[in-house]
Design a protein around this motif. Structure first.
Motif, short mmCIF file in Angstrom:
data_model
loop_
_atom_site.label_atom_id
_atom_site.label_comp_id
_atom_site.label_asym_id
_atom_site.label_seq_id
_atom_site.Cartn_x
_atom_site.Cartn_y
_atom_site.Cartn_z
N LEU A 175 38.53 37.23 47.93
CA LEU A 175 38.68 37.40 49.36
C LEU A 175 39.85 36.57 49.89
N LEU A 176 39.99 35.35 49.43
CA LEU A 176 41.12 34.51 49.86
C LEU A 176 42.45 35.13 49.45
N ASP A 177 42.53 35.62 48.22
CA ASP A 177 43.76 36.28 47.76
C ASP A 177 44.05 37.52 48.60
N PHE A 178 42.99 38.28 48.90
CA PHE A 178 43.14 39.49 49.71
C PHE A 178 43.68 39.15 51.10
N ILE A 179 43.12 38.15 51.73
CA ILE A 179 43.56 37.76 53.07
C ILE A 179 45.02 37.30 53.04
#
Length: 73
Positions: A25-29
């Motif tokens: 999720l952090l990478d996606f954001i």
């Protein structure tokens, strides 16, 4: 502040080798929303119920702890 697009996240998740949903999720954001500031990312996560559960699971209560987590992973 934008809402997390969970449909796009699921698509993004298909193409990663990471196993931890929160790290994904952090990478996606960072990629999808072009965000780098832990403060902006924390605000976005804190506004979403699912993401807030992920923060709570890791005992991340503020942007400084998120920043620390991000640099460790």
């Amino acid at each position: 502040m934008a809402d997390i697009n969970w449909t796009e996240y699921k698509e993004y998740k298909k193409y990663t080798t990471k196993k931890d949903n929160f790290e994904i999720l952090l990478d996606f954001i960072k990629s999808y929303y072009n965000m780098t500031s832990p403060f902006d990312i924390f605000d976005m996560l804190d506004d979403d119920e699912t993401a807030k559960m992920m923060l709570n699971k890791r005992k991340i209560r503020d942007a400084e702890k998120l920043e620390s987590f991000m640099y460790k992973h």
